[in-house]
Design a protein around this motif. Structure first.
Motif, PDB file in Angstrom:
ATOM      1  N   GLN A   1       0.809  -1.211   0.000  1.00  0.00           N
ATOM      2  CA  GLN A   1       0.000   0.000   0.000  1.00  0.00           C
ATOM      3  C   GLN A   1       0.849   1.271   0.000  1.00  0.00           C
ATOM      4  OE1 GLN A   1      -3.192   0.016   2.900  1.00  0.00           O
ATOM      5  NE2 GLN A   1      -3.327  -2.214   2.829  1.00  0.00           N
ATOM      6  N   SER A   2       2.160   1.091   0.120  1.00  0.00           N
ATOM      7  CA  SER A   2       3.083   2.229   0.181  1.00  0.00           C
ATOM      8  C   SER A   2       3.586   2.575  -1.214  1.00  0.00           C
ATOM      9  CB  SER A   2       4.268   1.883   1.095  1.00  0.00           C
ATOM     10  OG  SER A   2       3.803   1.630   2.410  1.00  0.00           O
ATOM     11  N   ASP A   3       4.051   3.806  -1.361  1.00  0.00           N
ATOM     12  CA  ASP A   3       4.553   4.292  -2.651  1.00  0.00           C
ATOM     13  C   ASP A   3       5.668   5.300  -2.384  1.00  0.00           C
ATOM     14  OD1 ASP A   3       5.024   5.343  -5.167  1.00  0.00           O
ATOM     15  OD2 ASP A   3       2.935   5.893  -5.550  1.00  0.00           O
ATOM     16  N   ALA A   4       6.920   4.820  -2.389  1.00  0.00           N
ATOM     17  CA  ALA A   4       8.065   5.673  -2.071  1.00  0.00           C
ATOM     18  C   ALA A   4       8.189   6.833  -3.054  1.00  0.00           C
ATOM     19  CB  ALA A   4       9.349   4.845  -2.065  1.00  0.00           C
ATOM     20  N   ASP A   5       7.848   6.622  -4.318  1.00  0.00           N
ATOM     21  CA  ASP A   5       7.946   7.695  -5.314  1.00  0.00           C
ATOM     22  C   ASP A   5       7.049   8.877  -4.975  1.00  0.00           C
ATOM     23  OD1 ASP A   5       9.795   6.206  -6.746  1.00  0.00           O
ATOM     24  OD2 ASP A   5       8.295   5.384  -8.126  1.00  0.00           O
ATOM     25  N   ASN A   6       5.954   8.604  -4.287  1.00  0.00           N
ATOM     26  CA  ASN A   6       5.015   9.657  -3.904  1.00  0.00           C
ATOM     27  C   ASN A   6       5.066   9.958  -2.406  1.00  0.00           C
ATOM     28  OD1 ASN A   6       3.696  10.365  -6.444  1.00  0.00           O
ATOM     29  ND2 ASN A   6       3.010   8.233  -6.423  1.00  0.00           N
TER      30      ASN A   6
END
Length: 129
Positions: free
Chosen positions: A23-28
């Motif tokens: 559920q995580s998104d390092a780019d955002n």
């Protein structure tokens, strides 16, 4: 000032944290965590959880506070020796952060008291050395 009998009104709070990579998104800059809470009534009175107060701090020291009624839509009553568990979540803009706070409780004899939530860390695995 009213003195609260610690043995009569005592809720022990423990928390386990789980990082949710899917559920995580390092780019955002979005890191998602689940936290699993257990409240144990170690006192001598049945107590009902009325409200919650969380202080959430991310890795850049940005802090936000959350106040609300109950937890996950419930205001559970916990008998002496009993426990209540629930799972909720937090989204941070950094890989690491902390949470702490308190639950405001109402004992069956009408006494209001706080159950402290000790500070715990939210961290992506291997983000802390």
């Amino acid at each position: 000032m009213t003195v609260v009998d610690e043995n009569r009104y005592r809720i022990q709070v423990s928390v386990k944290v789980e990082y949710l990579p899917d559920q995580s998104d390092a780019d955002n800059q979005r890191w998602v965590f689940a936290y699993h809470v257990t409240l144990k009534n170690k006192g001598k009175q049945t107590a009902r959880l009325l409200t919650r107060h969380w202080v959430i701090t991310d890795g850049e020291e940005r802090t936000r506070e959350v106040h609300g009624e109950g937890v996950i839509g419930e205001q559970p009553s916990i008998a002496p020796g009993g426990f209540y568990q629930y799972t909720s979540g937090a989204v941070l803009e950094t890989e690491v952060g902390t949470m702490h706070g308190s639950y405001q409780m109402l004992a069956e004899d009408g006494t209001c008291f706080d159950a402290d939530i000790p500070a715990f860390t939210l961290a992506v695995p291997r983000a802390l050395h």
